[in-house]
Design a protein around this motif. Structure first.
Motif, PDB file in Angstrom:
ATOM      1  N   ALA A   7      -3.812  18.551  81.579  1.00  0.00           N
ATOM      2  CA  ALA A   7      -2.983  19.229  80.581  1.00  0.00           C
ATOM      3  C   ALA A   7      -2.359  18.207  79.641  1.00  0.00           C
ATOM      4  O   ALA A   7      -2.275  18.433  78.429  1.00  0.00           O
ATOM      5  N   ARG A   8      -1.948  17.080  80.182  1.00  0.00           N
ATOM      6  CA  ARG A   8      -1.398  16.007  79.340  1.00  0.00           C
ATOM      7  C   ARG A   8      -2.466  15.517  78.370  1.00  0.00           C
ATOM      8  O   ARG A   8      -2.204  15.331  77.180  1.00  0.00           O
ATOM      9  N   ASP A   9      -3.697  15.330  78.864  1.00  0.00           N
ATOM     10  CA  ASP A   9      -4.785  14.892  77.991  1.00  0.00           C
ATOM     11  C   ASP A   9      -5.059  15.909  76.886  1.00  0.00           C
ATOM     12  O   ASP A   9      -5.304  15.528  75.734  1.00  0.00           O
ATOM     13  N   LEU A  10      -4.994  17.187  77.223  1.00  0.00           N
ATOM     14  CA  LEU A  10      -5.205  18.227  76.210  1.00  0.00           C
ATOM     15  C   LEU A  10      -4.079  18.252  75.182  1.00  0.00           C
ATOM     16  O   LEU A  10      -4.326  18.463  73.993  1.00  0.00           O
ATOM     17  N   ARG A  11      -2.843  18.033  75.634  1.00  0.00           N
ATOM     18  CA  ARG A  11      -1.723  17.977  74.685  1.00  0.00           C
ATOM     19  C   ARG A  11      -1.894  16.810  73.723  1.00  0.00           C
ATOM     20  O   ARG A  11      -1.671  16.936  72.511  1.00  0.00           O
ATOM     21  N   ILE A  12      -2.303  15.668  74.253  1.00  0.00           N
ATOM     22  CA  ILE A  12      -2.503  14.485  73.409  1.00  0.00           C
ATOM     23  C   ILE A  12      -3.663  14.717  72.447  1.00  0.00           C
ATOM     24  O   ILE A  12      -3.578  14.372  71.256  1.00  0.00           O
ATOM     25  N   LEU A  13      -4.745  15.319  72.938  1.00  0.00           N
ATOM     26  CA  LEU A  13      -5.895  15.612  72.086  1.00  0.00           C
ATOM     27  C   LEU A  13      -5.503  16.557  70.960  1.00  0.00           C
ATOM     28  O   LEU A  13      -5.888  16.344  69.795  1.00  0.00           O
ATOM     29  N   LEU A  14      -4.744  17.578  71.287  1.00  0.00           N
ATOM     30  CA  LEU A  14      -4.288  18.531  70.271  1.00  0.00           C
ATOM     31  C   LEU A  14      -3.433  17.836  69.224  1.00  0.00           C
ATOM     32  O   LEU A  14      -3.621  18.027  68.024  1.00  0.00           O
ATOM     33  N   ARG A  15      -2.527  16.982  69.650  1.00  0.00           N
ATOM     34  CA  ARG A  15      -1.666  16.266  68.705  1.00  0.00           C
ATOM     35  C   ARG A  15      -2.480  15.287  67.856  1.00  0.00           C
ATOM     36  O   ARG A  15      -2.204  15.103  66.672  1.00  0.00           O
ATOM     37  N   ASP A  73       6.836  10.476  75.300  1.00  0.00           N
ATOM     38  CA  ASP A  73       5.869   9.658  74.576  1.00  0.00           C
ATOM     39  C   ASP A  73       4.790  10.487  73.887  1.00  0.00           C
ATOM     40  O   ASP A  73       4.035   9.969  73.069  1.00  0.00           O
ATOM     41  N   GLU A  74       4.727  11.784  74.182  1.00  0.00           N
ATOM     42  CA  GLU A  74       3.767  12.667  73.531  1.00  0.00           C
ATOM     43  C   GLU A  74       4.329  13.280  72.255  1.00  0.00           C
ATOM     44  O   GLU A  74       3.572  13.743  71.406  1.00  0.00           O
ATOM     45  N   VAL A  75       5.621  13.335  72.116  1.00  0.00           N
ATOM     46  CA  VAL A  75       6.265  14.024  71.004  1.00  0.00           C
ATOM     47  C   VAL A  75       5.957  13.298  69.700  1.00  0.00           C
ATOM     48  O   VAL A  75       6.074  12.079  69.594  1.00  0.00           O
ATOM     49  N   LEU A  76       5.544  14.084  68.703  1.00  0.00           N
ATOM     50  CA  LEU A  76       5.219  13.523  67.390  1.00  0.00           C
ATOM     51  C   LEU A  76       6.494  13.254  66.602  1.00  0.00           C
ATOM     52  O   LEU A  76       7.509  13.931  66.772  1.00  0.00           O
ATOM     53  N   ARG A 113       4.141  22.790  65.306  1.00  0.00           N
ATOM     54  CA  ARG A 113       2.792  23.371  65.325  1.00  0.00           C
ATOM     55  C   ARG A 113       2.094  23.080  66.651  1.00  0.00           C
ATOM     56  O   ARG A 113       1.449  23.948  67.224  1.00  0.00           O
ATOM     57  N   ALA A 114       2.234  21.843  67.115  1.00  0.00           N
ATOM     58  CA  ALA A 114       1.583  21.458  68.374  1.00  0.00           C
ATOM     59  C   ALA A 114       2.146  22.267  69.545  1.00  0.00           C
ATOM     60  O   ALA A 114       1.398  22.712  70.423  1.00  0.00           O
ATOM     61  N   ARG A 115       3.450  22.484  69.561  1.00  0.00           N
ATOM     62  CA  ARG A 115       4.063  23.267  70.638  1.00  0.00           C
ATOM     63  C   ARG A 115       3.584  24.709  70.613  1.00  0.00           C
ATOM     64  O   ARG A 115       3.282  25.292  71.651  1.00  0.00           O
ATOM     65  N   GLU A 116       3.508  25.296  69.424  1.00  0.00           N
ATOM     66  CA  GLU A 116       3.058  26.681  69.314  1.00  0.00           C
ATOM     67  C   GLU A 116       1.598  26.827  69.740  1.00  0.00           C
ATOM     68  O   GLU A 116       1.237  27.768  70.437  1.00  0.00           O
ATOM     69  N   LEU A 117       0.765  25.870  69.334  1.00  0.00           N
ATOM     70  CA  LEU A 117      -0.644  25.928  69.710  1.00  0.00           C
ATOM     71  C   LEU A 117      -0.840  25.679  71.203  1.00  0.00           C
ATOM     72  O   LEU A 117      -1.690  26.310  71.843  1.00  0.00           O
TER      73      LEU A 117
END
Length: 153
Positions: free
Chosen positions: A59-67, A22-25, A33-37
């Motif tokens: 970490a999930r929250d940070l991944r979502i924030l980054l995306r 559900d996080e994947v764009l 880009r999100a994976r590399e960052l």
């Protein structure tokens, strides 16, 4: 049986990514880009894992924030700067060498040089003391010392 064990060991040794479906764009370029960052951002709970590898809720929250930042149109540098501003430079797995942490980068080599210098001067001074002590011995003491060192036991 040995092949099964080998394959099992290889599968366990492969990196496991914690990005949930559900996080994947939907845009593959943004997701790349999100994976590399996210490989360069530290999980604040796990300390030595990237947010891409960690299963922690933060970490999930940070991944979502980054995306979210990337889909809002931020560049890579802007998205990282936003997260660093919010969580501090500790969130970077490879912190910069600028600012207040330059001393941490220089401390290791400086301590090594200092220890090497102290050891060099200590050993150099010690050898001078040995030579001075040997010069202060009388001829009789030197002869007795040679006899003690050269005797076979």
């Amino acid at each position: 049986m040995r092949r099964f064990f080998l394959i099992l060991c290889l599968l366990c040794a492969m990196p496991v990514f914690a990005v949930e479906p559900d996080e994947v764009l939907s845009d593959p370029a943004l997701e790349t880009r999100a994976r590399e960052l996210s490989k360069g951002l530290r999980c604040l709970v796990c300390k030595n894992e990237s947010i891409d590898e960690s299963n922690a809720p933060l970490a999930r929250d940070l991944r979502i924030l980054l995306r979210d930042r990337l889909t809002a149109g931020d560049s890579d540098d802007q998205a990282i700067a936003f997260i660093v501003e919010r969580y501090g430079e500790f969130v970077l797995l490879r912190p910069t060498v600028t600012g207040s942490n330059w001393l941490l980068w220089a401390a290791g080599p400086l301590m090594l040089l200092l220890a090497g210098g102290i050891g060099f001067f200590y050993l150099r001074g010690r050898s001078n003391l040995d030579e001075q002590a040997l010069d202060e011995l009388s001829d009789d003491e030197k002869r007795r010392l040679d006899d003690l060192l050269n005797t076979d036991r």
